[in-house]
Design an enzyme around this catalytic site. Structure first.
Site, PDB file in Angstrom:
ATOM      1  CG  ASP A  49      -1.874  -1.218   1.492  1.00 27.67           C
ATOM      2  OD1 ASP A  49      -2.238  -1.772   0.283  1.00 27.67           O
ATOM      3  OD2 ASP A  49      -2.126  -1.624   2.425  1.00 27.67           O
ATOM      4  CD  GLU A 220      -9.056  -2.457  -2.007  1.00 23.44           C
ATOM      5  OE1 GLU A 220      -9.942  -2.663  -1.113  1.00 23.44           O
ATOM      6  OE2 GLU A 220      -8.001  -3.159  -2.466  1.00 23.44           O
TER       7      GLU A 220
HETATM    8  O1  FUB Z   1      -3.289  -3.755   2.697  1.00 26.11           O
HETATM    9  C1  FUB Z   1      -4.623  -3.962   3.124  1.00 26.11           C
HETATM   10  C2  FUB Z   1      -5.569  -3.492   2.154  1.00 26.11           C
HETATM   11  O2  FUB Z   1      -5.385  -4.221   0.940  1.00 26.11           O
HETATM   12  C3  FUB Z   1      -5.696  -2.066   1.661  1.00 26.11           C
HETATM   13  O3  FUB Z   1      -6.098  -1.122   2.344  1.00 26.11           O
HETATM   14  C4  FUB Z   1      -5.938  -2.200   0.236  1.00 26.11           C
HETATM   15  O4  FUB Z   1      -5.790  -1.149  -0.487  1.00 26.11           O
HETATM   16  C5  FUB Z   1      -5.510  -3.478  -0.224  1.00 26.11           C
HETATM   17  O5  FUB Z   1      -4.232  -3.187  -0.816  1.00 26.11           O
END
Ligand code: FUB
Length: 324
Positions: A49, A220
């Site tokens: 991330d 997302e």
């Molecule tokens: O790393 C946890 C979650 O997985 C993140 O918040 C999302 O963007 C995905 O990468």
């Protein structure tokens, strides 16, 4: 006799280890000599991330650390770390600089974050578990320096699940803050539905109501940036995820889908990106599962340089573990 054989074996194992270490060091020096990036950025722990920040001729990457076991079926993330470079080749590991437990309201899960610089301060927005309200929440920590120390200026989270009802436990994740040229800051975030609020001037509160934005293919990981007066909103879509982007003439939309930046990444279902300009070049940071024993919950942050097409569109990037 057995003892002698054991001693000889031990010495040989030790020599092999030393030679391996030497070869690795030589390889790293050679890479930097020919101008190639060390990618993934961290070779010693799993990272995910990424969020980029450029400050005083350094490129910073803020990441979450993946600590899941090799056979771990879910994320195990307990800290946010910082890496930086002044040449995009050699990276300094600044270690863990923030943890969910640094926020009174949280008890874990260092999910995606972003740090921005504004009016002499650094604001690090994070998503993590909310221990009382449940689900994920978004909070902010502040510092005078990109590397911290960071403290949480409010005892409460900025966004909690009850503010965005009926969308599940993960809908309030992946904060991305963009400050426009007129000084107005926008907090974008979300899973499933993309949302934003205008932040107050203090950047740690808002009076605006929450807006739901219609963004084509949004999944997302929103990231808002501006190039030549055009607003670019990039985000992940689907599973395995691609990175798509839309553009607009306003930071609040409407958004028009312009294309795909990344195909699904190597050995990892999720995808999460950030885009920043550094010394007249543009870089995409993203994660994959390419490190040895890596995977969905043992990801690695990488960097890829790109050049906008003549019409301002972003090319589909062929990512590589060997070049920047
Ligand atoms: O790393 C946890 C979650 O997985 C993140 O918040 C999302 O963007 C995905 O990468």
């Amino acid at each position: 006799m057995k003892k002698m054989i054991a001693a000889v074996v031990c010495v040989r194992v030790d020599i092999i280890r030393k030679v391996k270490r030497l070869l690795l060091t030589v390889a790293c020096h050679l890479l930097s000599f020919v101008g190639m990036a060390q990618t993934p950025v961290s070779q010693t722990c799993y990272t995910a991330d990424p969020a980029s920040l450029v400050y005083e001729d350094r490129f910073y990457i803020f990441v979450g650390r993946d600590e899941a076991a090799e056979d771990g079926g879910w994320f195990d993330m307990r800290e946010w770390r910082i890496y930086s470079s002044d040449d995009m080749v050699n990276w300094t590991d600044h270690g863990a600089r923030l943890r969910p437990t640094d926020f009174e309201w949280s008890d874990g899960d260092a999910w995606a974050s972003q740090c921005i610089h504004h009016n002499g301060k650094f604001y690090w927005y994070v998503s993590a578990n909310h221990k009382e309200k449940g689900g994920k929440a978004i909070g902010v920590a502040v510092s005078d320096h990109p590397l911290g120390p960071y403290t949480a200026p409010r005892g409460t989270a900025l966004i909690t699940t009850d503010m965005t009802p009926n969308q599940g436990d993960f809908d309030d994740i992946d904060p991305s803050v963009f400050v426009d040229d007129d000084g107005q800051a926008y907090l974008y975030w979300g899973n499933g539905k993309c949302k934003y609020v205008k932040l107050n001037d203090d950047l740690i509160s808002f009076s605006d109501s929450i807006h739901y934005v219609d963004v084509p293919l949004f999944g997302e990981a929103p990231w808002l940036h501006k190039h030549n007066g055009v607003y670019y909103l990039s985000y992940s879509h689907g599973l395995p995820s691609t990175i798509e982007y839309s553009t607009s003439t306003s930071p609040t939309g409407p958004w028009t889908h312009r294309g795909r930046i990344l195909d699904p990444v190597e050995n990892c279902g999720t995808s999460h990106q950030a885009i920043s300009q550094f010394k007249d070049r543009w870089y995409l940071v993203y994660h994959n599962g390419a490190l040895p024993k890596g995977g969905n919950h043992r990801r690695s942050v990488c960097v890829e340089e790109f050049v906008y097409n003549a019409d301002g569109s972003i090319p589909n990037l062929t990512t590589s573990t060997e070049k920047r």
